[in-house]
Scaffold this motif. Structure first.
Motif, PDB file in Angstrom:
ATOM      1  N   GLN A 223      42.607 103.547  37.979  1.00  0.00           N
ATOM      2  CA  GLN A 223      41.795 102.355  37.731  1.00  0.00           C
ATOM      3  C   GLN A 223      40.634 102.661  36.788  1.00  0.00           C
ATOM      4  N   ASP A 224      40.175 101.620  36.121  1.00  0.00           N
ATOM      5  CA  ASP A 224      38.949 101.676  35.327  1.00  0.00           C
ATOM      6  C   ASP A 224      38.288 100.311  35.414  1.00  0.00           C
ATOM      7  N   HIS A 225      36.961 100.280  35.309  1.00  0.00           N
ATOM      8  CA  HIS A 225      36.275  98.990  35.221  1.00  0.00           C
ATOM      9  C   HIS A 225      36.799  98.238  33.996  1.00  0.00           C
ATOM     10  N   ALA A 226      36.826  96.920  34.088  1.00  0.00           N
ATOM     11  CA  ALA A 226      37.243  96.094  32.959  1.00  0.00           C
ATOM     12  C   ALA A 226      36.005  95.519  32.282  1.00  0.00           C
ATOM     13  N   GLY A 227      35.908  95.692  30.968  1.00  0.00           N
ATOM     14  CA  GLY A 227      34.736  95.198  30.263  1.00  0.00           C
ATOM     15  C   GLY A 227      35.058  94.776  28.842  1.00  0.00           C
ATOM     16  N   VAL A 228      34.300  93.807  28.342  1.00  0.00           N
ATOM     17  CA  VAL A 228      34.411  93.358  26.953  1.00  0.00           C
ATOM     18  C   VAL A 228      33.007  93.277  26.363  1.00  0.00           C
ATOM     19  N   ALA A 229      32.918  93.429  25.061  1.00  0.00           N
ATOM     20  CA  ALA A 229      31.615  93.461  24.389  1.00  0.00           C
ATOM     21  C   ALA A 229      31.411  92.229  23.511  1.00  0.00           C
ATOM     22  N   ILE A 230      30.181  91.748  23.504  1.00  0.00           N
ATOM     23  CA  ILE A 230      29.736  90.710  22.575  1.00  0.00           C
ATOM     24  C   ILE A 230      28.588  91.304  21.770  1.00  0.00           C
ATOM     25  N   ALA A 231      28.767  91.387  20.465  1.00  0.00           N
ATOM     26  CA  ALA A 231      27.741  91.965  19.585  1.00  0.00           C
ATOM     27  C   ALA A 231      26.808  90.876  19.068  1.00  0.00           C
ATOM     28  N   PHE A 232      25.643  91.291  18.589  1.00  0.00           N
ATOM     29  CA  PHE A 232      24.690  90.324  18.051  1.00  0.00           C
ATOM     30  C   PHE A 232      23.772  91.000  17.041  1.00  0.00           C
ATOM     31  N   ASP A 233      23.256  90.198  16.128  1.00  0.00           N
ATOM     32  CA  ASP A 233      22.186  90.660  15.252  1.00  0.00           C
ATOM     33  C   ASP A 233      20.893  90.668  16.058  1.00  0.00           C
ATOM     34  N   GLU A 281      45.973  98.237  39.139  1.00  0.00           N
ATOM     35  CA  GLU A 281      46.169  99.679  39.155  1.00  0.00           C
ATOM     36  C   GLU A 281      47.178 100.083  38.092  1.00  0.00           C
ATOM     37  N   GLY A 282      46.906 101.220  37.447  1.00  0.00           N
ATOM     38  CA  GLY A 282      47.821 101.758  36.453  1.00  0.00           C
ATOM     39  C   GLY A 282      48.344 103.112  36.877  1.00  0.00           C
ATOM     40  N   ARG A 283      48.615 103.975  35.881  1.00  0.00           N
ATOM     41  CA  ARG A 283      49.232 105.262  36.217  1.00  0.00           C
ATOM     42  C   ARG A 283      49.074 106.249  35.073  1.00  0.00           C
ATOM     43  N   VAL A 284      49.173 107.526  35.421  1.00  0.00           N
ATOM     44  CA  VAL A 284      49.309 108.614  34.456  1.00  0.00           C
ATOM     45  C   VAL A 284      50.710 109.191  34.646  1.00  0.00           C
ATOM     46  N   SER A 285      51.513 109.196  33.589  1.00  0.00           N
ATOM     47  CA  SER A 285      52.858 109.758  33.679  1.00  0.00           C
ATOM     48  C   SER A 285      53.046 110.775  32.561  1.00  0.00           C
ATOM     49  N   LEU A 286      54.148 111.491  32.620  1.00  0.00           N
ATOM     50  CA  LEU A 286      54.413 112.560  31.658  1.00  0.00           C
ATOM     51  C   LEU A 286      55.852 112.435  31.154  1.00  0.00           C
ATOM     52  N   PRO A 287      56.090 111.513  30.210  1.00  0.00           N
ATOM     53  CA  PRO A 287      57.451 111.314  29.704  1.00  0.00           C
ATOM     54  C   PRO A 287      58.056 112.579  29.100  1.00  0.00           C
ATOM     55  N   ASP A 288      57.213 113.368  28.432  1.00  0.00           N
ATOM     56  CA  ASP A 288      57.653 114.633  27.840  1.00  0.00           C
ATOM     57  C   ASP A 288      56.810 115.746  28.453  1.00  0.00           C
ATOM     58  N   GLY A 291      54.552 117.260  26.091  1.00  0.00           N
ATOM     59  CA  GLY A 291      53.718 116.371  25.304  1.00  0.00           C
ATOM     60  C   GLY A 291      52.501 115.866  26.055  1.00  0.00           C
ATOM     61  N   PRO A 292      51.789 114.929  25.447  1.00  0.00           N
ATOM     62  CA  PRO A 292      50.589 114.382  26.083  1.00  0.00           C
ATOM     63  C   PRO A 292      50.962 113.396  27.188  1.00  0.00           C
ATOM     64  N   PRO A 293      50.048 113.118  28.107  1.00  0.00           N
ATOM     65  CA  PRO A 293      50.325 112.136  29.159  1.00  0.00           C
ATOM     66  C   PRO A 293      50.350 110.725  28.596  1.00  0.00           C
ATOM     67  N   LEU A 294      51.073 109.858  29.271  1.00  0.00           N
ATOM     68  CA  LEU A 294      51.040 108.430  28.985  1.00  0.00           C
ATOM     69  C   LEU A 294      50.105 107.799  30.004  1.00  0.00           C
ATOM     70  N   VAL A 295      49.010 107.206  29.521  1.00  0.00           N
ATOM     71  CA  VAL A 295      47.987 106.640  30.402  1.00  0.00           C
ATOM     72  C   VAL A 295      48.026 105.122  30.276  1.00  0.00           C
ATOM     73  N   GLU A 296      48.438 104.458  31.343  1.00  0.00           N
ATOM     74  CA  GLU A 296      48.555 102.998  31.360  1.00  0.00           C
ATOM     75  C   GLU A 296      47.618 102.447  32.438  1.00  0.00           C
ATOM     76  N   HIS A 364      35.602 105.012  32.693  1.00  0.00           N
ATOM     77  CA  HIS A 364      35.292 105.543  34.019  1.00  0.00           C
ATOM     78  C   HIS A 364      36.554 105.662  34.878  1.00  0.00           C
ATOM     79  N   VAL A 365      37.633 106.208  34.342  1.00  0.00           N
ATOM     80  CA  VAL A 365      38.887 106.261  35.095  1.00  0.00           C
ATOM     81  C   VAL A 365      38.733 107.056  36.390  1.00  0.00           C
ATOM     82  N   ALA A 366      39.464 106.612  37.388  1.00  0.00           N
ATOM     83  CA  ALA A 366      39.423 107.257  38.700  1.00  0.00           C
ATOM     84  C   ALA A 366      40.659 106.850  39.483  1.00  0.00           C
ATOM     85  N   GLY A 367      40.919 107.580  40.586  1.00  0.00           N
ATOM     86  CA  GLY A 367      41.889 107.120  41.570  1.00  0.00           C
ATOM     87  C   GLY A 367      43.299 107.628  41.436  1.00  0.00           C
ATOM     88  N   SER A 368      43.574 108.544  40.491  1.00  0.00           N
ATOM     89  CA  SER A 368      44.963 108.944  40.239  1.00  0.00           C
ATOM     90  C   SER A 368      45.489 109.996  41.207  1.00  0.00           C
TER      91      SER A 368
END
Length: 388
Positions: A223-233, A281-288, A291-296, A364-368
């Motif tokens: 899991q990670d917190h979900a966030g979006v940004a709004i920019a401004f001058d 909830e997502g996951r960390v898997s290792l297709p190869d 290779g590098p992990p697949l982080v979803e 801030h990923v956690a919980g795997s």
């Protein structure tokens, strides 16, 4: 490739980030403990950047090539995680969660609340606009960043702990179902009586999967917190001494982070609208395996997260339109192309369509490796013996 034994130790701590630095320091307090701390990245000699601002423009301090898929159906995006002794405390803003006096910092991690005089025009306006806003506390000393390595791996601790940097751990070594050490990328074997994995919510399951550990649940429920940004001058740029993040608006399940200025352009700022209590909830898997992990992260799979984040966005827009804040900022934008906030303002459907393609406010990923499924109440891996 034949492994060569380079060292035998009683305790082997894998991962020199925030957790690994603390664990190694605490273990070394026992007069009979022999502790080795092994870190994939280098030991950076000098802290970079001021407290209150992320340091994302130093590529040597970021895990190379790390990407995540934040939302199903979207393209992978770069994910900022610290690389080197100190981990993500090398690059994050150093914002301390919770009141400083409520935390026992035995190793004297220097933290202090940002003084009112040091808050910039936008943060001051937010404080005036809502009673839920408050100055943050930052970890730092004399205006400079303090990493977990700086705070916990003191000269006295370093005399007790053997530190091995620039040594990525590829897999664990076994005798039957007992872990006997760790294999590094160069083929070295670090033998140990006890092994503690502190490689983070992505690195730890990756090592376990690459080691063919068959404990159910490894890498799941990420899991990670979900966030979006709004920019401004900004109407008036903050002084260079002002922390980029000095004020947040805190609620039990949500947060609005006020960024007084952006690293790419000090004449611009941003607010991050965040949903903290996540159900998806997502996951960390290792297709190869090589290779590098697949982080979803799959952040919006649970409808409650989209509903909750849309509410935070609407609350954030209302905050930006209050008289104090409106006087401190100029035009607001919802993307790098300069699309004005007015394109979604007041339109709940438009906000919901905008969110999935613009997630990215938190790292801030956690919980795997969940307690109760992957590890027991003492942190021991179920079905194996990492600590025996």
């Amino acid at each position: 490739m034949t492994s060569r034994v380079v060292r035998t130790t009683r305790w082997l701590v894998v991962g020199g980030g925030a957790a690994g630095c603390v664990v190694a320091a605490r273990l070394s307090e026992s007069p009979t403990a022999e502790v080795t701390l092994i870190e994939a990245g280098p030991e950076h000699p000098v802290a970079v950047g001021r407290p209150g601002a992320p340091v994302l423009d130093h590529a040597d301090r970021l895990v190379p090539g790390l990407q995540v898929v934040r939302c199903s159906g979207t393209e992978p995006q770069s994910y900022a995680a610290g690389f080197g002794l100190g981990g993500s405390s090398l690059v994050n803003p150093g914002v301390v969660v919770g009141h400083p006096r409520a935390v026992d910092h035995t190793h004297a991690l220097p933290i202090a609340e940002v003084a009112t005089r040091d808050i910039g025009p936008v943060g001051t306006a937010v404080l005036a606009a809502t009673a839920d806003a408050a100055p943050v506390s930052l970890s730092g000393r004399d205006g400079r960043r303090v990493s977990a390595a700086d705070a916990y791996l003191t000269p006295d601790v370093r005399r007790r702990v053997t530190i091995v940097a620039d040594s990525p751990v590829r897999a664990l070594a076994f005798e039957g179902r007992r872990v006997t050490g760790a294999l590094t990328a160069d083929g070295s074997l670090h033998e140990a009586d006890r092994v503690v994995l502190c490689a983070g919510a992505i690195g730890t399951p990756t090592i376990l999967l690459r080691s063919n550990v068959d404990t159910p649940g490894v890498g799941e429920r990420l899991q990670d917190h979900a966030g979006v940004a709004i920019a401004f001058d900004v109407a008036r740029p903050a002084p260079s001494s002002t922390p980029a993040i000095a004020v947040t608006v805190e609620r039990p399940d949500r947060q609005i982070v006020v960024m007084e200025r952006l690293a790419a352009d000090p004449a611009m700022g941003a607010v991050i609208a965040g949903r903290l209590a996540i159900a998806s909830e997502g996951r960390v898997s290792l297709p190869d395996p090589a290779g590098p992990p697949l982080v979803e992260l799959d952040q919006l799979r649970d409808r409650r997260d989209l509903d909750g984040l849309a509410e935070v966005v609407e609350e954030t827009i209302s905050l930006l339109r209050t008289a104090p804040v409106a006087q401190a900022i100029g035009e607001c934008y919802i993307d790098d192309a300069g699309t004005p906030l007015s394109a979604i303002e007041g339109d709940e459907s438009a906000i919901r369509r905008w969110i999935p393609g613009h997630l990215g406010g938190y790292h801030h990923v956690a919980g795997s490796c969940r307690r109760g499924t992957v590890v027991d109440d003492h942190g021991r891996l179920v079905g194996l013996s990492l600590i025996h």
